[in-house]
Scaffold this motif. Structure first.
Motif, mmCIF file in Angstrom:
data_model
loop_
_atom_site.group_PDB
_atom_site.id
_atom_site.type_symbol
_atom_site.label_atom_id
_atom_site.label_comp_id
_atom_site.label_asym_id
_atom_site.label_seq_id
_atom_site.Cartn_x
_atom_site.Cartn_y
_atom_site.Cartn_z
ATOM 1 N N ALA A 125 0.831 -1.204 0.000
ATOM 2 C CA ALA A 125 0.000 0.000 0.000
ATOM 3 C C ALA A 125 0.865 1.253 0.000
ATOM 4 N N VAL A 126 1.913 1.243 0.808
ATOM 5 C CA VAL A 126 2.811 2.399 0.889
ATOM 6 C C VAL A 126 3.541 2.596 -0.440
ATOM 7 N N ALA A 127 3.971 1.504 -1.048
ATOM 8 C CA ALA A 127 4.667 1.602 -2.340
ATOM 9 C C ALA A 127 3.791 2.275 -3.386
ATOM 10 N N VAL A 128 2.512 1.943 -3.384
ATOM 11 C CA VAL A 128 1.575 2.537 -4.341
ATOM 12 C C VAL A 128 1.323 4.007 -4.007
ATOM 13 N N LEU A 129 1.133 4.297 -2.732
ATOM 14 C CA LEU A 129 0.842 5.676 -2.327
ATOM 15 C C LEU A 129 2.007 6.624 -2.611
ATOM 16 N N LEU A 130 3.224 6.104 -2.540
ATOM 17 C CA LEU A 130 4.406 6.950 -2.721
ATOM 18 C C LEU A 130 5.061 6.792 -4.094
ATOM 19 N N ALA A 131 4.465 5.980 -4.950
ATOM 20 C CA ALA A 131 5.059 5.718 -6.264
ATOM 21 C C ALA A 131 5.168 6.994 -7.095
ATOM 22 N N GLU A 132 6.275 7.110 -7.809
ATOM 23 C CA GLU A 132 6.456 8.251 -8.704
ATOM 24 C C GLU A 132 5.678 8.050 -9.996
ATOM 25 N N GLN A 133 5.508 6.793 -10.394
ATOM 26 C CA GLN A 133 4.749 6.504 -11.612
ATOM 27 C C GLN A 133 3.252 6.624 -11.343
ATOM 28 N N PRO A 134 2.469 7.049 -12.323
ATOM 29 C CA PRO A 134 1.021 7.148 -12.156
ATOM 30 C C PRO A 134 0.419 5.795 -11.779
ATOM 31 N N GLN A 135 -0.488 5.787 -10.820
ATOM 32 C CA GLN A 135 -1.101 4.546 -10.348
ATOM 33 C C GLN A 135 -2.576 4.433 -10.714
ATOM 34 N N ALA A 136 -3.197 5.533 -11.046
ATOM 35 C CA ALA A 136 -4.631 5.527 -11.349
ATOM 36 C C ALA A 136 -4.943 4.549 -12.472
ATOM 37 N N GLY A 137 -5.942 3.726 -12.260
ATOM 38 C CA GLY A 137 -6.377 2.759 -13.253
ATOM 39 C C GLY A 137 -5.759 1.386 -13.103
ATOM 40 N N LYS A 138 -4.773 1.258 -12.207
ATOM 41 C CA LYS A 138 -4.110 -0.030 -12.031
ATOM 42 C C LYS A 138 -4.883 -0.926 -11.059
ATOM 43 N N VAL A 139 -4.795 -2.216 -11.284
ATOM 44 C CA VAL A 139 -5.362 -3.223 -10.392
ATOM 45 C C VAL A 139 -4.260 -4.222 -10.073
ATOM 46 N N TYR A 140 -3.940 -4.373 -8.792
ATOM 47 C CA TYR A 140 -2.885 -5.287 -8.377
ATOM 48 C C TYR A 140 -3.495 -6.515 -7.697
ATOM 49 N N GLU A 141 -3.179 -7.697 -8.227
ATOM 50 C CA GLU A 141 -3.575 -8.948 -7.576
ATOM 51 C C GLU A 141 -2.421 -9.339 -6.648
ATOM 52 N N LEU A 142 -2.628 -9.221 -5.352
ATOM 53 C CA LEU A 142 -1.536 -9.359 -4.388
ATOM 54 C C LEU A 142 -1.667 -10.636 -3.567
ATOM 55 N N ALA A 143 -0.595 -11.412 -3.542
ATOM 56 C CA ALA A 143 -0.589 -12.676 -2.798
ATOM 57 C C ALA A 143 0.854 -13.088 -2.540
ATOM 58 N N GLY A 144 1.019 -14.054 -1.661
ATOM 59 C CA GLY A 144 2.347 -14.539 -1.324
ATOM 60 C C GLY A 144 3.019 -15.253 -2.489
ATOM 61 N N ASP A 145 4.340 -15.238 -2.487
ATOM 62 C CA ASP A 145 5.099 -15.872 -3.565
ATOM 63 C C ASP A 145 4.847 -17.374 -3.643
ATOM 64 N N HIS A 146 4.736 -18.005 -2.478
ATOM 65 C CA HIS A 146 4.625 -19.470 -2.433
ATOM 66 C C HIS A 146 3.372 -19.879 -1.657
ATOM 67 N N GLY A 147 2.586 -20.744 -2.254
ATOM 68 C CA GLY A 147 1.373 -21.204 -1.593
ATOM 69 C C GLY A 147 1.614 -22.453 -0.762
ATOM 70 N N PHE A 148 0.644 -22.754 0.081
ATOM 71 C CA PHE A 148 0.693 -23.979 0.873
ATOM 72 C C PHE A 148 -0.726 -24.510 1.045
ATOM 73 N N THR A 149 -0.837 -25.813 1.188
ATOM 74 C CA THR A 149 -2.121 -26.413 1.535
ATOM 75 C C THR A 149 -2.218 -26.445 3.056
ATOM 76 N N LEU A 150 -3.384 -26.709 3.581
ATOM 77 C CA LEU A 150 -3.512 -26.793 5.033
ATOM 78 C C LEU A 150 -2.785 -28.017 5.579
ATOM 79 N N ALA A 151 -2.654 -29.052 4.772
ATOM 80 C CA ALA A 151 -1.859 -30.207 5.198
ATOM 81 C C ALA A 151 -0.398 -29.805 5.332
ATOM 82 N N GLU A 152 0.084 -28.978 4.413
ATOM 83 C CA GLU A 152 1.462 -28.493 4.476
ATOM 84 C C GLU A 152 1.644 -27.523 5.643
ATOM 85 N N PHE A 153 0.601 -26.748 5.914
ATOM 86 C CA PHE A 153 0.638 -25.865 7.086
ATOM 87 C C PHE A 153 0.808 -26.698 8.356
ATOM 88 N N ALA A 154 -0.005 -27.755 8.473
ATOM 89 C CA ALA A 154 0.073 -28.628 9.656
ATOM 90 C C ALA A 154 1.447 -29.271 9.769
#
Length: 283
Positions: free
Chosen positions: A178-207
């Motif tokens: 959020a801070v990166a977007v708010l302080l970005a020098e490049q125009p941000q209006a109109g952008k949509v960011y799909e944000l998630a962790g680099d690596h996923g896990f299943t709940l079995a892997e969590f356990a």
């Protein structure tokens, strides 16, 4: 000036903290329901203003001289659309040059019950015609790590996500985005960011990860959506919220909380916080 709604909340506080590391306190406005609970922010030099989602009259003056606004989605599920609409209307009235909104991963196509208000809010922002950027945040890792001590004590992780991958990230990761977007020098209006962790896990892997770090065997017990709803009700959640959370996990089983684009890590300039890192900080 940059304003942040819900600045007393968990995400809001982290956003303010990260903003303070990159810009002067005099450039930050913390919008809170109760200013008496934000004295710590005021002591840091941040401007604190009363802004209640449920009191639209409080919002226009709260946004005076604000050029950029982070609208952190409200916590009252079922009431959020009118609350968000009030903030959008106030932002338009004050001529805010950029509105950033924390939405939900894949909100435009997600069948999650939780996605409906986010999708409607995104539409309201478009209809308002104000410059905006959408931050579609995935699941917080804390949604699972906050209950890890209970998982260890019981030896069980219950859920209904089956083999669905959960690409979670920490609140800190999302705050930095959020801070990166708010302080970005490049125009941000109109952008949509799909944000998630680099690596996923299943709940079995969590356990399995919990088991390894805690030195105690913890199993994943996949149950039906109805059973999981009952479990959540039994631990004290309201029926409606329990049903929404169970639905979210059921949709996660179909891939709606998975995203391997690494958009989040690219935005914050570092890898996202791993599950093991989050658990290690607790255990």
């Amino acid at each position: 000036m940059i304003a942040v709604t819900g600045a007393n909340g968990q995400l809001g506080q982290l956003v303010i903290k990260n903003l303070l590391e990159k810009t002067a306190a005099t450039n930050i406005v913390a919008l809170v329901r109760d200013p008496q609970k934000a004295t710590a922010l005021a002591e840091l030099g941040v401007t604190v203003r009363q802004a209640d989602y449920n009191q639209p009259a409080s919002l226009v003056p709260a946004l005076q001289s604000v050029t950029k606004l982070l609208l952190i989605s409200g916590s009252e599920i079922g009431k959020r659309l009118p609350q968000h609409q009030a903030v959008i209307d106030a932002a338009k009235a004050q001529g805010v040059s950029l509105l950033a909104y924390t939405s939900l991963l894949k909100a435009d196509v997600s069948p999650m019950l939780l996605a409906a208000e986010h999708k409607a809010t995104e539409q309201a922002i478009r209809e308002a015609g104000i410059p905006a950027v959408i931050l579609r945040n995935g699941w917080y890792t804390e949604n699972y790590t906050d209950s890890v001590q209970h998982n260890i004590a019981s030896g069980i992780v219950m859920g209904t996500a089956a083999e669905g991958k959960l690409h979670t990230a920490s609140r800190q990761d999302y705050a930095e985005a959020a801070v990166a977007v708010l302080l970005a020098e490049q125009p941000q209006a109109g952008k949509v960011y799909e944000l998630a962790g680099d690596h996923g896990f299943t709940l079995a892997e969590f356990a399995a990860t919990v088991s390894r770090l805690a030195g105690k065997t913890v199993h994943f017990n996949n149950i039906s959506q109805a059973e999981y709803t009952d479990v959540l009700c039994q631990i004290g959640l309201p029926n409606g919220l329990a049903a929404i959370l169970a639905d979210s996990e059921a949709q996660a089983a179909k891939g709606f909380l998975a995203d391997d684009s690494q958009t989040l890590s690219k935005l914050i300039g570092r890898p996202t916080t791993t599950l093991q890192q989050s658990l290690a900080s607790i255990l």
